[in-house]
Design a protein around this motif. Structure first.
Motif, PDB file in Angstrom:
ATOM      1  N   PRO A   1     -50.426  -2.234  19.142  1.00  0.00           N
ATOM      2  CA  PRO A   1     -49.144  -1.961  18.481  1.00  0.00           C
ATOM      3  C   PRO A   1     -48.788  -3.032  17.450  1.00  0.00           C
ATOM      4  O   PRO A   1     -49.129  -4.212  17.613  1.00  0.00           O
ATOM      5  CB  PRO A   1     -48.146  -1.976  19.646  1.00  0.00           C
ATOM      6  N   SER A   2     -48.081  -2.612  16.422  1.00  0.00           N
ATOM      7  CA  SER A   2     -47.698  -3.535  15.350  1.00  0.00           C
ATOM      8  C   SER A   2     -46.892  -4.738  15.845  1.00  0.00           C
ATOM      9  O   SER A   2     -47.123  -5.869  15.388  1.00  0.00           O
ATOM     10  CB  SER A   2     -46.912  -2.780  14.273  1.00  0.00           C
ATOM     11  N   PRO A   3     -45.927  -4.565  16.783  1.00  0.00           N
ATOM     12  CA  PRO A   3     -45.186  -5.731  17.278  1.00  0.00           C
ATOM     13  C   PRO A   3     -46.087  -6.756  17.975  1.00  0.00           C
ATOM     14  O   PRO A   3     -45.818  -7.962  17.920  1.00  0.00           O
ATOM     15  CB  PRO A   3     -44.182  -5.125  18.261  1.00  0.00           C
ATOM     16  N   VAL A   4     -47.153  -6.287  18.646  1.00  0.00           N
ATOM     17  CA  VAL A   4     -48.096  -7.211  19.281  1.00  0.00           C
ATOM     18  C   VAL A   4     -48.858  -7.988  18.208  1.00  0.00           C
ATOM     19  O   VAL A   4     -49.072  -9.199  18.327  1.00  0.00           O
ATOM     20  CB  VAL A   4     -49.075  -6.449  20.191  1.00  0.00           C
ATOM     21  N   ILE A   5     -49.238  -7.281  17.147  1.00  0.00           N
ATOM     22  CA  ILE A   5     -49.898  -7.947  16.019  1.00  0.00           C
ATOM     23  C   ILE A   5     -48.978  -9.008  15.421  1.00  0.00           C
ATOM     24  O   ILE A   5     -49.406 -10.116  15.087  1.00  0.00           O
ATOM     25  CB  ILE A   5     -50.312  -6.917  14.951  1.00  0.00           C
ATOM     26  N   ALA A   6     -47.696  -8.686  15.321  1.00  0.00           N
ATOM     27  CA  ALA A   6     -46.735  -9.629  14.751  1.00  0.00           C
ATOM     28  C   ALA A   6     -46.598 -10.880  15.617  1.00  0.00           C
ATOM     29  O   ALA A   6     -46.544 -12.009  15.100  1.00  0.00           O
ATOM     30  CB  ALA A   6     -45.381  -8.947  14.594  1.00  0.00           C
TER      31      ALA A   6
ATOM     32  N   SER B   1     -49.748 -12.946  15.179  1.00  0.00           N
ATOM     33  CA  SER B   1     -49.825 -13.539  13.839  1.00  0.00           C
ATOM     34  C   SER B   1     -48.848 -14.694  13.683  1.00  0.00           C
ATOM     35  O   SER B   1     -49.115 -15.648  12.930  1.00  0.00           O
ATOM     36  CB  SER B   1     -49.524 -12.473  12.772  1.00  0.00           C
ATOM     37  N   GLU B   2     -47.748 -14.628  14.402  1.00  0.00           N
ATOM     38  CA  GLU B   2     -46.739 -15.692  14.315  1.00  0.00           C
ATOM     39  C   GLU B   2     -47.103 -16.903  15.176  1.00  0.00           C
ATOM     40  O   GLU B   2     -46.869 -18.050  14.778  1.00  0.00           O
ATOM     41  CB  GLU B   2     -45.377 -15.149  14.761  1.00  0.00           C
ATOM     42  N   ASN B   3     -47.692 -16.657  16.342  1.00  0.00           N
ATOM     43  CA  ASN B   3     -47.873 -17.742  17.309  1.00  0.00           C
ATOM     44  C   ASN B   3     -49.259 -18.372  17.321  1.00  0.00           C
ATOM     45  O   ASN B   3     -49.374 -19.572  17.592  1.00  0.00           O
ATOM     46  CB  ASN B   3     -47.533 -17.229  18.706  1.00  0.00           C
TER      47      ASN B   3
ATOM     48  N   ARG C   1     -59.696  -9.402  25.643  1.00  0.00           N
ATOM     49  CA  ARG C   1     -60.557 -10.589  25.560  1.00  0.00           C
ATOM     50  C   ARG C   1     -59.943 -11.656  24.664  1.00  0.00           C
ATOM     51  O   ARG C   1     -60.082 -12.861  24.916  1.00  0.00           O
ATOM     52  CB  ARG C   1     -61.940 -10.191  25.051  1.00  0.00           C
ATOM     53  N   LEU C   2     -59.239 -11.209  23.636  1.00  0.00           N
ATOM     54  CA  LEU C   2     -58.652 -12.135  22.670  1.00  0.00           C
ATOM     55  C   LEU C   2     -57.541 -12.986  23.286  1.00  0.00           C
ATOM     56  O   LEU C   2     -57.432 -14.193  23.019  1.00  0.00           O
ATOM     57  CB  LEU C   2     -58.114 -11.349  21.474  1.00  0.00           C
ATOM     58  N   ILE C   3     -56.714 -12.375  24.126  1.00  0.00           N
ATOM     59  CA  ILE C   3     -55.545 -13.093  24.656  1.00  0.00           C
ATOM     60  C   ILE C   3     -55.777 -13.647  26.061  1.00  0.00           C
ATOM     61  O   ILE C   3     -54.870 -14.260  26.642  1.00  0.00           O
ATOM     62  CB  ILE C   3     -54.302 -12.178  24.675  1.00  0.00           C
ATOM     63  N   GLU C   4     -56.981 -13.470  26.607  1.00  0.00           N
ATOM     64  CA  GLU C   4     -57.247 -13.866  27.997  1.00  0.00           C
ATOM     65  C   GLU C   4     -56.881 -15.322  28.257  1.00  0.00           C
ATOM     66  O   GLU C   4     -56.210 -15.648  29.251  1.00  0.00           O
ATOM     67  CB  GLU C   4     -58.718 -13.642  28.330  1.00  0.00           C
ATOM     68  N   SER C   5     -57.300 -16.234  27.402  1.00  0.00           N
ATOM     69  CA  SER C   5     -57.064 -17.659  27.655  1.00  0.00           C
ATOM     70  C   SER C   5     -55.579 -18.012  27.592  1.00  0.00           C
ATOM     71  O   SER C   5     -55.142 -18.975  28.222  1.00  0.00           O
ATOM     72  CB  SER C   5     -57.843 -18.508  26.641  1.00  0.00           C
ATOM     73  N   PHE C   6     -54.799 -17.242  26.874  1.00  0.00           N
ATOM     74  CA  PHE C   6     -53.363 -17.517  26.767  1.00  0.00           C
ATOM     75  C   PHE C   6     -52.581 -16.893  27.922  1.00  0.00           C
ATOM     76  O   PHE C   6     -51.567 -17.437  28.357  1.00  0.00           O
ATOM     77  CB  PHE C   6     -52.825 -16.987  25.436  1.00  0.00           C
ATOM     78  N   MET C   7     -53.037 -15.747  28.408  1.00  0.00           N
ATOM     79  CA  MET C   7     -52.342 -15.064  29.495  1.00  0.00           C
ATOM     80  C   MET C   7     -52.681 -15.650  30.859  1.00  0.00           C
ATOM     81  O   MET C   7     -51.949 -15.440  31.826  1.00  0.00           O
ATOM     82  CB  MET C   7     -52.689 -13.568  29.480  1.00  0.00           C
TER      83      MET C   7
ATOM     84  N   LEU D   1     -45.588 -12.294  24.273  1.00  0.00           N
ATOM     85  CA  LEU D   1     -46.693 -11.349  24.279  1.00  0.00           C
ATOM     86  C   LEU D   1     -46.534 -10.334  25.400  1.00  0.00           C
ATOM     87  O   LEU D   1     -46.739  -9.130  25.196  1.00  0.00           O
ATOM     88  CB  LEU D   1     -48.008 -12.112  24.428  1.00  0.00           C
ATOM     89  N   THR D   2     -46.136 -10.800  26.575  1.00  0.00           N
ATOM     90  CA  THR D   2     -45.925  -9.903  27.712  1.00  0.00           C
ATOM     91  C   THR D   2     -44.825  -8.886  27.408  1.00  0.00           C
ATOM     92  O   THR D   2     -44.976  -7.689  27.674  1.00  0.00           O
ATOM     93  CB  THR D   2     -45.552 -10.710  28.973  1.00  0.00           C
ATOM     94  N   ALA D   3     -43.718  -9.364  26.846  1.00  0.00           N
ATOM     95  CA  ALA D   3     -42.600  -8.476  26.520  1.00  0.00           C
ATOM     96  C   ALA D   3     -42.997  -7.454  25.460  1.00  0.00           C
ATOM     97  O   ALA D   3     -42.617  -6.275  25.539  1.00  0.00           O
ATOM     98  CB  ALA D   3     -41.415  -9.299  26.039  1.00  0.00           C
ATOM     99  N   SER D   4     -43.780  -7.883  24.488  1.00  0.00           N
ATOM    100  CA  SER D   4     -44.207  -6.981  23.421  1.00  0.00           C
ATOM    101  C   SER D   4     -45.145  -5.905  23.954  1.00  0.00           C
ATOM    102  O   SER D   4     -45.058  -4.728  23.574  1.00  0.00           O
ATOM    103  CB  SER D   4     -44.905  -7.790  22.323  1.00  0.00           C
ATOM    104  N   LEU D   5     -46.024  -6.272  24.873  1.00  0.00           N
ATOM    105  CA  LEU D   5     -46.926  -5.296  25.490  1.00  0.00           C
ATOM    106  C   LEU D   5     -46.149  -4.286  26.317  1.00  0.00           C
ATOM    107  O   LEU D   5     -46.424  -3.081  26.280  1.00  0.00           O
ATOM    108  CB  LEU D   5     -47.954  -6.014  26.371  1.00  0.00           C
TER     109      LEU D   5
END
Length: 274
Positions: A5-10, A13-15, A67-73, A101-105
């Motif tokens: 989703p676009s909000p997840v991309i945002a 991209s911001e963080n 896979r991309l967000i695994e280390s952050f989550m 990220l959790t809220a956006s998902l």
């Protein structure tokens, strides 16, 4: 195919530019099997462009995202804690990023599962069951519901056990709340016998042949899930025969249990209204 989703991309991209260097962002995306070479842009634009490329060219964008967000989550608890600056507690950037990220998902019925997986909200019965149990203030059911979904990829045996426990918890609560006599044998089949009789779940009393066949099939799920847990889940030790449970097997048990659980709770609610 569900796209990121676009909000997840945002949020990413911001963080990500605040937490990673150019080289670290490149390594993250390459580790996640993102397609193509790193975009030659600023860190924020690079992140956004690569995520859009994933949506456009990958068969399963959410798999790449996991896979991309695994280390952050899955950051350790001590990293998530706030830090004190001049006597003021400030939440760490990593913790803030994880929450955003959790809220956006969640806005799109997505949730991160341990091991780098993104669940798309599971099946419709699971989403409906989730909404139904949240309004009942029954921690035992909610805990088993979450455990079944969280372990389906990483620990499918554990997920099968949790799927069975959801039914057992609902049946026990129904028997207690309705003041029914507790069966001597409090296994899944023993509890189910009391509940189905009290709720009038007798296929022979259903006039519609098609509905009767559906009910008969659903009710056989109880025996199947109970046996599956006994022989193949983490709830019991293994004998000479070792069951190899894959995530798809666990999902079959979970979805079947959720369908039956939802039917029982909705019938219970209808009975109370009458």
């Amino acid at each position: 195919m569900k796209k990121i989703p676009s909000p997840v991309i945002a949020v990413l991209s911001e963080n990500l530019p605040q937490l990673c260097s150019h080289a670290e962002i490149n390594n993250l995306f390459m580790h996640a099997d993102a397609p193509g070479e790193p975009p030659e842009e600023t860190k924020s634009v690079k992140t956004q462009a690569w995520l859009k490329r994933i949506n456009d060219h990958c068969d399963q964008p959410l798999e790449v995202l996991g896979r991309l967000i695994e280390s952050f989550m899955e950051i350790p608890d001590h990293v998530e804690e706030s830090v004190s600056l001049f006597g003021v507690d400030i939440e760490s950037q990593s913790a803030t990023f994880k929450k955003k990220l959790t809220a956006s998902l969640e806005r799109y019925n997505l949730r991160y599962l341990q091991g780098g997986y993104i669940s798309d909200g599971s099946t419709a019965p699971s989403r409906s069951l989730s909404a139904l149990i949240k309004g009942r203030n029954v921690p035992a059911i909610e805990a088993e519901f979450n455990r079944s979904l969280e372990n389906v990829h990483s620990e499918p045996r554990e997920a099968v056990s949790a799927a069975c426990n959801i039914l057992e918890s609902i049946f026990k609560i129904y028997i207690e709340d309705e003041g029914l006599e507790t069966p001597t044998k409090q296994d899944l089949q023993g509890l189910w016998k009391v509940v189905k009789n009290e709720l009038g779940f007798d296929p022979q009393r259903i006039e519609d042949d098609d509905l009767r066949r559906i009910l008969s099939g659903i009710f056989s799920v109880v025996d199947g899930i109970g046996a599956f847990r006994t022989h193949a889940s983490s709830a019991h030790g293994q004998g000479r025969k070792l069951y190899t449970i894959k995530p798809r097997h666990a999902r079959l048990a979970i979805h079947s249990a959720h369908t039956l659980a939802l039917f029982v709770l909705e019938t219970w609610d209808e009975k109370k209204q009458r």
